[in-house]
Design an enzyme around this catalytic site. Sequence first.
Site, PDB file in Angstrom:
ATOM      1  N   LYS A 203       0.858  -1.190   0.000  1.00  0.00           N
ATOM      2  CA  LYS A 203       0.000   0.000   0.000  1.00  0.00           C
ATOM      3  C   LYS A 203       0.890   1.234   0.000  1.00  0.00           C
ATOM      4  O   LYS A 203       1.705   1.431   0.901  1.00  0.00           O
ATOM      5  CB  LYS A 203      -0.906  -0.012   1.227  1.00  0.00           C
ATOM      6  CG  LYS A 203      -1.723   1.270   1.354  1.00  0.00           C
ATOM      7  CD  LYS A 203      -2.802   1.155   2.393  1.00  0.00           C
ATOM      8  CE  LYS A 203      -3.516   2.486   2.556  1.00  0.00           C
ATOM      9  NZ  LYS A 203      -4.648   2.389   3.479  1.00  0.00           N
ATOM     10  N   ARG A 213     -10.979   9.966   1.666  1.00  0.00           N
ATOM     11  CA  ARG A 213     -10.879  10.653   2.956  1.00  0.00           C
ATOM     12  C   ARG A 213     -12.060  11.604   3.134  1.00  0.00           C
ATOM     13  O   ARG A 213     -12.539  11.819   4.242  1.00  0.00           O
ATOM     14  CB  ARG A 213      -9.535  11.367   3.055  1.00  0.00           C
ATOM     15  CG  ARG A 213      -8.419  10.337   3.179  1.00  0.00           C
ATOM     16  CD  ARG A 213      -7.055  10.931   3.323  1.00  0.00           C
ATOM     17  NE  ARG A 213      -6.058   9.855   3.185  1.00  0.00           N
ATOM     18  CZ  ARG A 213      -4.786  10.061   2.897  1.00  0.00           C
ATOM     19  NH1 ARG A 213      -4.331  11.281   2.713  1.00  0.00           N
ATOM     20  NH2 ARG A 213      -3.953   9.042   2.798  1.00  0.00           N
ATOM     21  N   LYS A 226       0.932  10.243   5.450  1.00  0.00           N
ATOM     22  CA  LYS A 226       1.060   8.868   5.953  1.00  0.00           C
ATOM     23  C   LYS A 226       2.357   8.218   5.482  1.00  0.00           C
ATOM     24  O   LYS A 226       2.466   6.988   5.449  1.00  0.00           O
ATOM     25  CB  LYS A 226      -0.174   8.061   5.529  1.00  0.00           C
ATOM     26  CG  LYS A 226      -1.489   8.650   6.064  1.00  0.00           C
ATOM     27  CD  LYS A 226      -2.690   7.733   5.852  1.00  0.00           C
ATOM     28  CE  LYS A 226      -3.954   8.308   6.498  1.00  0.00           C
ATOM     29  NZ  LYS A 226      -5.108   7.388   6.374  1.00  0.00           N
ATOM     30  N   GLU A 242       7.413  -6.643   1.526  1.00  0.00           N
ATOM     31  CA  GLU A 242       6.181  -6.495   2.300  1.00  0.00           C
ATOM     32  C   GLU A 242       5.273  -7.714   2.117  1.00  0.00           C
ATOM     33  O   GLU A 242       4.704  -8.238   3.084  1.00  0.00           O
ATOM     34  CB  GLU A 242       5.412  -5.241   1.863  1.00  0.00           C
ATOM     35  CG  GLU A 242       5.941  -3.935   2.422  1.00  0.00           C
ATOM     36  CD  GLU A 242       5.558  -3.722   3.889  1.00  0.00           C
ATOM     37  OE1 GLU A 242       4.956  -4.623   4.504  1.00  0.00           O
ATOM     38  OE2 GLU A 242       5.871  -2.641   4.420  1.00  0.00           O
ATOM     39  N   LYS A 257      -2.290  -1.466  -3.751  1.00  0.00           N
ATOM     40  CA  LYS A 257      -3.153  -0.287  -3.667  1.00  0.00           C
ATOM     41  C   LYS A 257      -2.296   0.969  -3.749  1.00  0.00           C
ATOM     42  O   LYS A 257      -1.296   1.052  -3.035  1.00  0.00           O
ATOM     43  CB  LYS A 257      -3.894  -0.346  -2.335  1.00  0.00           C
ATOM     44  CG  LYS A 257      -4.801   0.803  -2.086  1.00  0.00           C
ATOM     45  CD  LYS A 257      -5.400   0.678  -0.727  1.00  0.00           C
ATOM     46  CE  LYS A 257      -6.191   1.951  -0.479  1.00  0.00           C
ATOM     47  NZ  LYS A 257      -6.434   2.171   0.909  1.00  0.00           N
ATOM     48  N   SER A 283     -10.447   5.361  -4.667  1.00  0.00           N
ATOM     49  CA  SER A 283     -11.417   6.440  -4.866  1.00  0.00           C
ATOM     50  C   SER A 283     -10.981   7.446  -5.929  1.00  0.00           C
ATOM     51  O   SER A 283     -11.798   7.890  -6.736  1.00  0.00           O
ATOM     52  CB  SER A 283     -11.654   7.148  -3.536  1.00  0.00           C
ATOM     53  OG  SER A 283     -10.431   7.622  -2.993  1.00  0.00           O
ATOM     54  N   TYR A 322     -15.375   0.626  -6.519  1.00  0.00           N
ATOM     55  CA  TYR A 322     -16.659   1.306  -6.320  1.00  0.00           C
ATOM     56  C   TYR A 322     -17.571   1.091  -7.534  1.00  0.00           C
ATOM     57  O   TYR A 322     -18.750   1.394  -7.474  1.00  0.00           O
ATOM     58  CB  TYR A 322     -16.431   2.804  -6.072  1.00  0.00           C
ATOM     59  CG  TYR A 322     -15.531   3.054  -4.874  1.00  0.00           C
ATOM     60  CD1 TYR A 322     -16.062   3.128  -3.593  1.00  0.00           C
ATOM     61  CD2 TYR A 322     -14.148   3.174  -5.022  1.00  0.00           C
ATOM     62  CE1 TYR A 322     -15.241   3.317  -2.491  1.00  0.00           C
ATOM     63  CE2 TYR A 322     -13.313   3.368  -3.927  1.00  0.00           C
ATOM     64  CZ  TYR A 322     -13.865   3.435  -2.665  1.00  0.00           C
ATOM     65  OH  TYR A 322     -13.052   3.605  -1.580  1.00  0.00           O
TER      66      TYR A 322
HETATM   67  C1  PBG Z   1      -7.177   3.702   5.419  1.00  0.00           C
HETATM   68  C2  PBG Z   1      -7.694   3.384   4.070  1.00  0.00           C
HETATM   69  C3  PBG Z   1      -7.590   4.247   2.993  1.00  0.00           C
HETATM   70  C4  PBG Z   1      -8.224   3.628   1.933  1.00  0.00           C
HETATM   71  C5  PBG Z   1      -8.692   2.386   2.369  1.00  0.00           C
HETATM   72  N1  PBG Z   1      -8.344   2.242   3.707  1.00  0.00           N
HETATM   73  C6  PBG Z   1      -7.031   5.612   2.898  1.00  0.00           C
HETATM   74  C7  PBG Z   1      -5.725   5.916   3.431  1.00  0.00           C
HETATM   75  O1  PBG Z   1      -4.896   5.053   3.661  1.00  0.00           O
HETATM   76  O2  PBG Z   1      -5.483   7.102   3.659  1.00  0.00           O
HETATM   77  C8  PBG Z   1      -8.364   4.239   0.580  1.00  0.00           C
HETATM   78  C9  PBG Z   1      -9.491   3.796  -0.247  1.00  0.00           C
HETATM   79  C10 PBG Z   1      -9.749   4.633  -1.451  1.00  0.00           C
HETATM   80  O3  PBG Z   1      -9.095   5.648  -1.726  1.00  0.00           O
HETATM   81  O4  PBG Z   1     -10.682   4.255  -2.167  1.00  0.00           O
HETATM   82  N2  PBG Z   1      -6.683   2.785   6.205  1.00  0.00           N
END
Ligand code: PBG
Length: 333
Positions: A203, A213, A226, A242, A257, A283, A322
């Site tokens: 990730k 968010r 992050k 990882e 991701k 997203s 989605y």
């Molecule tokens: C947080 C989490 C995130 C997403 C899924 N779980 C955002 C982040 O890490 O800031 C993102 C999902 C998306 O953007 O559709 N643990």
Amino acid sequence: MSKAPLAPYPALRMRRLRQADWTRRLVRETVLTPADLIWSMVVHDGQEPEIPIASMPGSPRFSVKRAAEAAKEAQALGIPAIAIFPYIDGSLKDARGTAASDPGGLICRAIKAMKDAAPAVGIMCDVALDPFTDHGHDGLIENGRILNDPTIERLVEQGLVQAKAGADILAPSDMMDGRVGALRTALEAAGLQDTMIMAYAAKYASAFYGPYRDAIGSAKALTGDKKTYQMDFGNTEEALREVALDIAEGADMVMVKPGMPYLDILRRLVEAFALPTFAYQVSGEYAMIVAAGANGWIEEERAMMESLSAFKRAGAAGVITYFAPRAARMLAG
Ligand code: PBG
């Protein structure tokens, strides 16, 4: 590379096999089906069935009741699983993300309602504190540092509560070191040996999470970024390490991701490790396709299907998206 020796043109004309829909279908290597989709869904705690998310047109927040109906829809469409994410009211957020491990909280009620409505649909839950913390981070903070091991204790509490409520798949998305192993040990100790873990193994710290968010209401809350726990987008070898770690710690499935800008990572992982590897079309990827479509700049449905098929072509076992219900409806004709 193909192993067949190539005849020279004109004996070989690559276009012969592309001349009609029937030949294209006949020789197509990758086919998307509803069984490849995990429906990514945000739930809220109010009565309104659907609350639109400005940056994610067509993918609103669902009430628990509406989410249960959606689970039935998924079942009818042949979508195997739904990944749920909570929108938590600001008044319930605190520094420790206390609400994350509330057995009577939104996520647990959503799991139960959805399992009751559609027992044959798998429910996947994010294990991370960010929807529940007032600072918007996935872990506990001390003097601006995200604490690894104390966060794991919270994640284990959260994961156990979700699994006991009936979640089929725990999906740790926090990127703390050692969390997969801690979750697996805790699940075994609790007699929950059938609960699956899909690790957000690779990730990346990404700008493509922006709309999410917004969707879960942590955009304004988040202080800083992050980058001390999510991966640097310049790295590939790190993704391999990882994933190796998460497999060794007991992950049943892993995930990359974001999705589309990271198909190279997906491919490398699929080639390196023999386990189901998923891609998350996040997203921001969703928002880009929908926004360009709404402006008439691309054909939205074609772009949607092409992007989802590309994940499969790259080797994904499935895609968290989605678009799941729309894509499944299109596939059903
Ligand atoms: C947080 C989490 C995130 C997403 C899924 N779980 C955002 C982040 O890490 O800031 C993102 C999902 C998306 O953007 O559709 N643990």
